[in-house]
Design a protein around this motif. Structure first.
Motif, PDB file in Angstrom:
ATOM      1  N   GLN A   1      18.338  91.173   2.825  1.00 14.28           N
ATOM      2  CA  GLN A   1      18.174  89.753   2.497  1.00 14.28           C
ATOM      3  C   GLN A   1      19.337  89.211   1.659  1.00 14.28           C
ATOM      4  O   GLN A   1      19.512  88.003   1.538  1.00 14.28           O
ATOM      5  CB  GLN A   1      16.859  89.533   1.738  1.00 14.28           C
TER       6      GLN A   1
ATOM      7  N   GLY B   1      22.368  89.281   7.347  1.00 19.88           N
ATOM      8  CA  GLY B   1      21.016  89.822   7.463  1.00 19.88           C
ATOM      9  C   GLY B   1      20.967  91.308   7.722  1.00 19.88           C
ATOM     10  O   GLY B   1      19.979  91.828   8.240  1.00 19.88           O
TER      11      GLY B   1
ATOM     12  N   TYR C   1      17.178  83.563   1.692  1.00 20.56           N
ATOM     13  CA  TYR C   1      16.466  83.755   2.958  1.00 20.56           C
ATOM     14  C   TYR C   1      15.015  84.156   2.764  1.00 20.56           C
ATOM     15  O   TYR C   1      14.255  84.216   3.725  1.00 20.56           O
ATOM     16  CB  TYR C   1      17.199  84.791   3.812  1.00 20.56           C
TER      17      TYR C   1
END
Ligand code: NAD
Length: 264
Positions: free
Chosen positions: A209, A214, A260
């Motif tokens: 994260q 990602g 995120y």
């Protein structure tokens, strides 16, 4: 013609992780490579693997915290392969903890292995590079050179020092044909990362994260950039601290949350 044909490179901490990936990359592009590490079995194994694949590689036991061992590593490269063109000071070891509880010996050893060692590596390599008429030095720092991390003061202090020390080498030796840069990786999936994951009790998902991509970076992705910095493709780059972090430092971490978290 490959980018490093006829070149000689030393990589410290090359028995594992980023160093091993860089060693393989430089060798695959033609360099004769020397592994300097304290892990004898793994260091010998990677040198043999490269040799079996048709490359030139040798291992030498080297504790980078000991100047005489670093000097012997450079002497080995020069006597065996005729000179030195590339020095990648990459080895690391660190301890950590709350500052008020931190064992001074852990602090000293961390600074010695991650910062003083980079001075030793440059001090030993520079005369050989001057003899050759130029060269390229890449020192492994970290994105932690630009900010602190909980319980990791020796690490982030050493890495900040690596970035500025490298700038000093760049300005002193640029006119003699030697470039010096630091590379600042983000979170890379290596044995050191797995130790950190256990030590800091972060899950892999938490760490992913923290990246705009990602995911964790792979050692090859750092090795490719080190090779670029060592090559003539980077002939105009010196004194840089090149961040390779998948975007981890691209956002402001408000309240300790990844931007995120909570989004898909
Ligand atoms: N993995 C990451 O997320 C990450 C992020 C930023 C920076 N870095 C930096 O990248 C470099 C490589 O780390 P890695 O993740 O590949 O770790 P790693 O643990 O896979 O490799 C480190 C290597 O350094 C060697 N080493 C340790 N102490 C030594 C000593 N005194 N003398 C010689 N060799 C010694 C180890 O034996 C090992 O082979 C380090 O400088 C590290 O600080 C790693």
């Amino acid at each position: 013609m490959r980018r490093f044909d006829g070149k000689v490179a030393i990589v410290t901490g090359a028995a594992s992780g980023i160093g091993a990936a860089t060693l393989r990359r430089l060798a695959s592009e033609g360099a004769a490579v020397v592994v300097g590490d304290i892990q004898d079995e793994a260091g010998e194994a990677i040198a043999q693997e490269i040799g079996a694949g048709g490359g030139e590689a040798s291992f030498r036991h080297c504790d980078v915290a000991d100047l005489s061992q670093v000097e012997a590593l450079v002497e080995h490269a020069v006597s065996r392969y005729g000179g030195l063109d590339i020095m990648h000071n990459n080895a690391a070891w660190t301890g950590g903890g709350w500052v008020a509880d931190l064992d001074p010996e852990v602090w000293q050893r961390s600074i010695q292995v991650m910062l003083t060692s980079v001075f030793y590596g440059c001090r030993a390599a520079l005369p050989a590079m001057l003899e050759r008429g130029g060269g390229s030095i890449v020192n492994t720092a970290s994105i932690e050179a630009f900010g602190g991390e909980m319980l990791a003061s020796p690490y982030s202090t050493a890495k900040a020092g690596v970035v500025n020390f490298t700038r000093n080498v760049a300005i002193e030796y640029g006119r003699k044909g030697i470039r010096a840069n630091s590379i600042c990786p983000g979170i890379v999936e290596t044995p050191m990362y797995h130790q950190m994951e256990t030590f800091a009790k972060h899950s892999r998902e938490d760490m992913e994260q923290l990246s705009a991509l990602g995911r964790l970076l792979q050692p090859d992705e750092i090795a490719a950039v080190v090779a670029f910095l060592c090559s003539e493709d980077a002939s105009g780059i010196t004194g840089a601290a090149l961040v390779v972090d998948g975007g981890t430092t691209a956002f402001v971490n408000l309240g300790g949350h990844s931007p995120y978290s909570g989004s898909s």
